[in-house]
Design a protein around this motif. Structure first.
Motif, PDB file in Angstrom:
ATOM      1  N   VAL A  99       0.844  -1.189   0.000  1.00 22.21           N
ATOM      2  CA  VAL A  99       0.000   0.000   0.000  1.00 22.21           C
ATOM      3  C   VAL A  99       0.879   1.239   0.000  1.00 22.21           C
ATOM      4  O   VAL A  99       1.865   1.314   0.757  1.00 22.21           O
ATOM      5  N   GLY A 100       0.543   2.208  -0.833  1.00 24.81           N
ATOM      6  CA  GLY A 100       1.288   3.451  -0.825  1.00 24.81           C
ATOM      7  C   GLY A 100       0.838   4.383  -1.933  1.00 24.81           C
ATOM      8  O   GLY A 100       0.199   3.961  -2.901  1.00 24.81           O
ATOM      9  N   LEU A 105       7.185   7.115  -4.098  1.00 25.74           N
ATOM     10  CA  LEU A 105       7.353   5.694  -4.369  1.00 25.74           C
ATOM     11  C   LEU A 105       8.441   5.088  -3.490  1.00 25.74           C
ATOM     12  O   LEU A 105       9.467   5.721  -3.233  1.00 25.74           O
ATOM     13  N   PRO A 106       8.246   3.846  -3.046  1.00 29.09           N
ATOM     14  CA  PRO A 106       9.199   3.200  -2.141  1.00 29.09           C
ATOM     15  C   PRO A 106      10.338   2.488  -2.868  1.00 29.09           C
ATOM     16  O   PRO A 106      10.720   1.372  -2.513  1.00 29.09           O
ATOM     17  N   LEU A 112      14.253   0.578 -11.051  1.00 32.30           N
ATOM     18  CA  LEU A 112      13.323  -0.211 -11.848  1.00 32.30           C
ATOM     19  C   LEU A 112      13.715  -0.250 -13.321  1.00 32.30           C
ATOM     20  O   LEU A 112      14.165   0.746 -13.886  1.00 32.30           O
ATOM     21  N   ALA A 113      13.497  -1.423 -13.924  1.00 35.53           N
ATOM     22  CA  ALA A 113      13.663  -1.565 -15.370  1.00 35.53           C
ATOM     23  C   ALA A 113      12.421  -1.106 -16.120  1.00 35.53           C
ATOM     24  O   ALA A 113      12.472  -0.889 -17.328  1.00 35.53           O
ATOM     25  N   GLY A 114      11.311  -0.976 -15.404  1.00 35.70           N
ATOM     26  CA  GLY A 114      10.084  -0.555 -16.053  1.00 35.70           C
ATOM     27  C   GLY A 114       9.019  -0.202 -15.043  1.00 35.70           C
ATOM     28  O   GLY A 114       9.093  -0.571 -13.864  1.00 35.70           O
ATOM     29  N   ARG A 138      12.233   9.290 -11.606  1.00 34.24           N
ATOM     30  CA  ARG A 138      13.281   9.088 -10.601  1.00 34.24           C
ATOM     31  C   ARG A 138      13.589   7.613 -10.392  1.00 34.24           C
ATOM     32  O   ARG A 138      14.751   7.220 -10.256  1.00 34.24           O
ATOM     33  N   VAL A 139      12.551   6.768 -10.352  1.00 35.38           N
ATOM     34  CA  VAL A 139      12.754   5.372  -9.981  1.00 35.38           C
ATOM     35  C   VAL A 139      13.046   4.452 -11.166  1.00 35.38           C
ATOM     36  O   VAL A 139      13.424   3.306 -10.966  1.00 35.38           O
TER      37      VAL A 139
END
Length: 212
Positions: A99-100, A105-106, A112-114, A138-139
């Motif tokens: 949950v978020g 983003l955590p 992340l690749a995607g 950013r992620v």
């Protein structure tokens, strides 16, 4: 973060309809060749770029994350609604869900690749979307992939309010969304606009993009 009122309204609305939503949309991917085609193009782009973790933001009950996991991607999911996450965990116990909010983003920078954003920003007031896209950028690592789906405005430009059945929503003109992505870290590589199906009220659009 200080939670905006629209987030509280959206969370409560989806918590209230989670079971119904999961049942209604259970077969949507099975019945929609265009959605499957764009998701497969996204999965292939992630595979061609060397794999890596992929997150579905606004994952609901997890059906899209599960579809992409079955295609070989390393999936996780995040959603604002605790009830949606409860259903996702029950239906797909091998995929991590939490949950978020999408605003914070955590994930570490470039982790992340995607990223999959499947009808996830439709309830966000347009003024807040640029900051969310910056957080997405950013992620996702440079060269990483993104796929976005949304109800499309009747015209290619602009953003209009939409009387969604769950909560107030916004329809983006595909050209306007493409321009907004370009200003916040993503370059569009493909897009698909389609007419409403018999069970839908608006046109829809799907956009593939790469993190620049």
């Amino acid at each position: 973060m200080i939670e905006p009122e629209d987030m509280r309204i959206t969370r409560a609305a989806y918590d209230g309809v989670a079971e119904l939503y999961a049942g209604l949309f259970q077969r949507q991917l099975h019945d929609n060749v265009f959605d499957r085609m764009m998701l497969e193009a996204f999965a292939e782009a992630v595979r061609d770029n060397g794999f890596g973790p992929v997150a579905e933001i606004g994952c609901g009950p997890g059906r899209v994350a599960a579809h992409l996991a079955a295609a070989g991607l390393e999936m996780s999911g995040l959603d604002l609604s605790p009830e949606m996450i409860r259903l996702a965990r029950a239906a797909h116990p091998d995929i991590p869900f939490e949950v978020g909010p999408m605003e914070e983003l955590p994930y570490a920078d470039g982790a992340l690749a995607g990223i999959v954003v499947w009808y996830s920003i439709i309830h966000t007031p347009p003024v807040r979307v640029p900051a969310i896209l910056t957080e997405f950028a950013r992620v996702v690592r440079p060269g990483g992939q993104a796929v976005f789906a949304f109800q499309a405005a009747d015209e290619p430009t602009g953003v209009t309010e939409y009387a969604h059945k769950v909560a107030l929503a916004y329809r983006w003109g595909p050209d306007t969304f493409t321009e907004t992505l370009a200003a916040h870290g993503f370059r569009v590589t493909a897009s698909l606009s389609r007419a409403a199906r018999p069970d839908e009220r608006t046109p829809h659009a799907t956009v593939l993009a790469v993190r620049v």
